[in-house]
Write an enzyme that holds these catalytic residues in place. Structure first.
Site, PDB file in Angstrom:
ATOM      1  N   SER A   1     -24.965 -73.504  33.352  1.00  0.00           N
ATOM      2  CA  SER A   1     -25.340 -72.631  34.457  1.00  0.00           C
ATOM      3  C   SER A   1     -26.835 -72.747  34.667  1.00  0.00           C
ATOM      4  O   SER A   1     -27.570 -73.201  33.774  1.00  0.00           O
ATOM      5  CB  SER A   1     -24.972 -71.176  34.103  1.00  0.00           C
ATOM      6  OG  SER A   1     -25.574 -70.266  35.000  1.00  0.00           O
TER       7      SER A   1
ATOM      8  N   TYR B   1     -25.488 -64.197  27.793  1.00  0.00           N
ATOM      9  CA  TYR B   1     -24.927 -65.210  28.695  1.00  0.00           C
ATOM     10  C   TYR B   1     -25.801 -66.459  28.723  1.00  0.00           C
ATOM     11  O   TYR B   1     -25.298 -67.581  28.581  1.00  0.00           O
ATOM     12  CB  TYR B   1     -24.781 -64.628  30.096  1.00  0.00           C
ATOM     13  CG  TYR B   1     -24.234 -65.620  31.095  1.00  0.00           C
ATOM     14  CD1 TYR B   1     -22.959 -66.167  30.943  1.00  0.00           C
ATOM     15  CD2 TYR B   1     -24.995 -66.022  32.199  1.00  0.00           C
ATOM     16  CE1 TYR B   1     -22.456 -67.091  31.849  1.00  0.00           C
ATOM     17  CE2 TYR B   1     -24.490 -66.938  33.117  1.00  0.00           C
ATOM     18  CZ  TYR B   1     -23.226 -67.466  32.935  1.00  0.00           C
ATOM     19  OH  TYR B   1     -22.733 -68.383  33.837  1.00  0.00           O
TER      20      TYR B   1
END
Length: 247
Positions: free
Chosen positions: A142, A155
């Protein structure tokens, strides 16, 4: 895109979002797709839709937090189609929250799915690819695997880990002609924001995605680009964002 035809591509998290649209996109270009996800009904429906359009697909119920289930997914692909050309480690969640909120269950799930799920995928695919002396392992990171912002500690840590694991794998598998790639998307229109469990943060993330997110086929095109390269070209990382995304 000629290189996609008849390639056996195993996709985790294939029931929705990135996984679903990528399976459809690759199938339309001649790939054989093997769909793994926890939602049996959704992947079986997707497999039927692909077959109805003349494609080849297999659905295998898979929880990526269970190593034996990921192994079964890959083994089923090899048993059915004789090989595995590509593993797309796509399953992931994005449970954003400040550390002080102490959402330990979210932390555990993020680690189990985003990190262990990738490792279990590698463990399942690597023996087959070593034997074949060919293969490609693509893992989804990401933009958050390149940047850090408040609320994203766990995350981002999971997505940085994906990049580290993939780079170590790249260096280790040179004797076996195996290629490794990481794809790091920014705000793309999928159900990923739904995995944010804190209501206030979820509201903000959904508003951000509504203003900035680009269609999910942008991810599918990136995957197809990576796979379609000749065997002597190893695209190790793709990082892309919506043009208007700042972070």
């Amino acid at each position: 895109m000629e290189n996609l035809k008849e390639k056996v591509i195993v996709i985790t998290g294939a029931s929705s979002g990135f996984g679903k649209i990528t399976a459809q996109y690759l199938s339309e270009r001649g790939a054989i797709v093997v769909l793994g996800a926890r939602s049996t009904d959704k992947i079986e429906t997707l497999a039927r839709e692909i077959k109805d359009k003349g494609g080849k697909a297999l659905a295998v119920t898979t929880d990526v937090t269970k190593a034996e289930q990921v192994k079964n997914l890959v083994d089923s692909a090899v048993n059915e189609f004789g090989k595995i050309d590509v593993l797309l480690n796509n399953a992931g969640i994005m449970p954003l929250s400040p550390l002080e909120y102490l959402k330990i269950e979210d932390w555990d799930a993020c680690i189990d799915i985003n990190i262990k799920g990738v490792l279990y995928g590698i463990a399942a695919a690597l023996p087959h690819m070593k034997k074949q002396k060919s293969g490609q392992i693509i893992s989804v990171s990401s933009v958050a695997g390149h940047t850090i912002s408040p609320g994203g500690a766990v995350y981002s840590a999971s997505k940085y880990s994906v990049r580290v694991i993939s780079e170590a794998l790249r260096q280790e598998v040179k004797p076996y002609n195996i290629r490794t790639s990481v794809i790091s998307p920014g705000a793309v229109d999928t159900g990923l924001p739904d995995s944010v469990t804190d209501p206030d943060i979820a509201k903000g993330i959904k508003e951000f995605y509504e203003k900035n997110a680009i269609p999910a086929d942008s991810f599918a095109r990136s995957v197809a680009f990576v796979i379609s390269q000749p065997e002597d070209v190893d695209v190790n990382e793709v990082l892309f964002r919506p043009t208007k995304q700042t972070l």
